[in-house]
Design a protein around this motif. Structure first.
Motif, short mmCIF file in Angstrom:
data_model
loop_
_atom_site.label_atom_id
_atom_site.label_comp_id
_atom_site.label_asym_id
_atom_site.label_seq_id
_atom_site.Cartn_x
_atom_site.Cartn_y
_atom_site.Cartn_z
N UNK A 276 41.06 38.78 41.98
CA UNK A 276 41.47 38.21 43.26
C UNK A 276 41.99 39.33 44.14
N UNK A 277 41.74 39.30 45.45
CA UNK A 277 42.21 40.38 46.33
C UNK A 277 43.71 40.64 46.25
N UNK A 278 44.52 39.59 46.17
CA UNK A 278 45.96 39.78 46.09
C UNK A 278 46.33 40.56 44.83
N UNK A 279 45.67 40.25 43.73
CA UNK A 279 45.95 40.94 42.47
C UNK A 279 45.41 42.36 42.47
N UNK A 280 44.29 42.57 43.16
CA UNK A 280 43.67 43.90 43.18
C UNK A 280 44.55 44.94 43.85
N UNK A 281 45.55 44.51 44.59
CA UNK A 281 46.50 45.45 45.18
C UNK A 281 47.41 46.06 44.13
N UNK A 282 47.53 45.39 42.97
CA UNK A 282 48.43 45.86 41.91
C UNK A 282 47.72 46.18 40.60
N UNK A 283 46.45 45.76 40.47
CA UNK A 283 45.72 45.88 39.20
C UNK A 283 44.38 46.56 39.42
N UNK A 284 44.04 47.48 38.51
CA UNK A 284 42.70 48.08 38.46
C UNK A 284 41.84 47.19 37.58
N UNK A 285 40.80 46.55 38.13
CA UNK A 285 40.01 45.58 37.40
C UNK A 285 38.73 46.19 36.83
N UNK A 286 38.30 45.64 35.69
CA UNK A 286 36.94 45.85 35.21
C UNK A 286 36.04 44.87 35.94
N UNK A 287 34.74 44.94 35.67
CA UNK A 287 33.86 43.84 36.06
C UNK A 287 34.22 42.63 35.18
N UNK A 288 33.83 41.42 35.58
CA UNK A 288 34.16 40.26 34.76
C UNK A 288 33.44 40.26 33.42
N UNK A 289 34.09 39.65 32.42
CA UNK A 289 33.44 39.47 31.11
C UNK A 289 32.97 38.03 30.93
N UNK A 290 33.64 37.07 31.56
CA UNK A 290 33.14 35.69 31.59
C UNK A 290 33.36 35.13 33.00
N UNK A 291 32.57 34.11 33.31
CA UNK A 291 32.71 33.40 34.58
C UNK A 291 32.89 31.92 34.27
N UNK A 292 33.96 31.35 34.81
CA UNK A 292 34.22 29.93 34.63
C UNK A 292 34.34 29.27 36.00
N UNK A 293 34.22 27.97 36.04
CA UNK A 293 34.20 27.25 37.31
C UNK A 293 35.56 26.65 37.64
N UNK A 294 35.89 26.70 38.92
CA UNK A 294 37.05 25.98 39.43
C UNK A 294 36.55 24.74 40.16
N UNK A 295 37.09 23.57 39.81
CA UNK A 295 36.63 22.33 40.42
C UNK A 295 37.80 21.38 40.61
N UNK A 296 37.51 20.16 41.03
CA UNK A 296 38.54 19.17 41.32
C UNK A 296 38.46 17.97 40.38
N UNK A 297 39.62 17.42 40.05
CA UNK A 297 39.71 16.11 39.40
C UNK A 297 40.41 15.17 40.37
#
Length: 266
Positions: A105-126
């Protein structure tokens, strides 16, 4: 926050890919500055980590990746346990961990050096089963209150993208707290990782999970900002773990479902 210390097992160097055979002093300084690898484990995302009923210790893909990384570095592993991703992010300022497993996330990238993703999961609504909200696009309207876990990837994403709906944040952060707030406060929708929402709805027929998703959550490894040698090592490590089948096997062992991320762009 709790900590668990595990000895990282040592195997012959011949079994380790070339990039990991001899981590440089700079890599060890970045990833194990205290002589051990302190890995932040978020139990708030049940797809990535769970508590073993028999031992009380974390299990799942993120503990597995942490232990494998420690093995390759040749250092003990300390699992630093948090109940929400927001708590993991807050702790980076205190120097409480050396590697983490949180969504990019951009907010986190200001404090964290990220790798590329290892998994992708979905965000949805209930939503309640009889809700007039039928499709993902219906949710962003005036008067709709959406429960989220504070500091979660979906909280950060929806904060940036929603135009009319209102976010209501569960202070504890984790997915269960968000669902409880959604139910108890009779909110119009709950936003979260698809798998736990589907599991909850399967036990509560008065609820339903919408088809589709409002975001793809890119789960990655990270190290505090400025640890450039360690970050480069993590990026190579993640690509090897995806290519070798380690990530897919770890997901299967933990009885979870998630898509292995594609190779990073070169």
């Amino acid at each position: 926050m709790n900590t668990l210390i595990c000895a990282a097992s040592m195997l012959l160097a011949a079994t380790v890919p070339a990039f990991a055979q001899s981590p440089s002093p700079d890599v060890l300084k970045d990833l194990a500055p205290t002589g051990k690898l302190r890995a932040a484990i978020n139990l708030g995302n049940g797809v990535l980590a769970q508590t073993d009923a028999a031992t009380g210790k974390p299990k799942g893909i993120t503990p597995d990746l942490a232990m494998e990384l420690g093995r390759r570095l040749g250092v003990p592993v300390e699992l630093v346990v948090y109940q929400a991703a927001g708590k993991v992010f807050d702790a980076v300022k205190d120097g409480a961990w050396d590697v983490s497993f949180v969504a990019i996330e951009p907010v986190r990238a200001a404090e964290i050096e990220f790798s590329a993703p290892y998994v992708i999961i979905e965000g949805t609504y209930m939503v309640p089963k009889d809700s007039p909200l039928k499709a993902i696009a219906d949710v962003d309207r005036s008067g709709v209150r959406i429960a989220v876990g504070v500091g979660s990837a979906y909280d950060l994403y929806l904060t940036r993208t929603l135009k009319s709906a209102t976010l209501v944040r569960a202070a504890v952060g984790g997915g269960q707290a968000m669902i409880e707030m959604f139910v108890n406060d009779k909110l119009e929708a709950a936003a979260g990782v698809k798998q736990p929402l589907v599991a909850y709805a399967s036990d509560h027929p008065e609820m339903r999970v919408m088809d589709g998703h409002f975001m793809e959550i890119q789960q990655a490894m990270g190290t505090p900002k400025g640890r450039l040698a360690g970050a480069a090592y993590l990026r190579a490590f993640v690509e090897e773990m995806k290519a070798s089948g380690f990530v897919a096997d770890a997901i299967k062992r933990s009885n979870q479902s998630a898509a292995v991320a594609p190779p990073a762009a070169k």
